[in-house]
Design a protein around this motif. Structure first.
Motif: not given
Length: 159
Positions: A143-153
């Protein structure tokens, strides 16, 4: 890690366990009977307002300090949320305690008497934290990798 690397990592985590005092005001915005995960989502997300100096995910040093801060501050935030829901004052982290010992101290100590960490429970908590971290590699990390892949904080991704 070798001995020196482990010592350095432990020291860095230990020295980042404090959270900004304003976090307690943010916490007070929640109902005392709010679900613990809802509180944690809000608190972890709020870290991005305090640590905007380490949110460039393309910078390896920023990624590392964000990870250290999250590892260090999570037990403090959990303990603060617990203390808030039971109406007790927050207990500050103590740098002379282990990671698990510090968590137990922040959860169960009170200002009116000395709290001594039970070494058996401390060792058990250390093992539980390790097992939990290993288990969470499947769903939470994805989940974190998916969210983080968008460049989010990074704090928003963890929240």
């Amino acid at each position: 890690p070798n001995t020196d690397q482990k010592k350095d990592f432990t020291s860095r985590v230990t020295n980042h366990t404090m959270v900004n005092e304003q976090m307690q005001f943010f916490l007070r915005g929640f109902r005392r009977d709010a679900h613990p995960m809802a509180i944690m989502t809000g608190l972890v997300g709020a870290l991005s307002a305090f640590y905007h100096d380490s949110t460039d995910i393309t910078n390896p040093e920023h990624r590392e300090i964000a990870a250290i801060r999250l590892i260090a501050k999570m037990p403090t935030l959990v303990a603060m949320a617990y203390k808030y829901t039971v109406g007790q004052p927050y207990m500050y982290p103590q740098n002379n305690l282990s990671y698990a010992g510090n968590f137990l101290h922040m959860m169960f100590a009170t200002p009116c008497e000395k709290y001594v960490v039970n070494p058996v429970i401390e060792r058990a908590m250390d093992r539980i934290f390790t097992l939990h971290a290993d288990h969470e590699q499947n769903a939470s990390t994805s989940t974190v990798r998916l969210c983080g892949s968008s460049g989010t904080n990074p704090f928003a991704a963890i929240a």
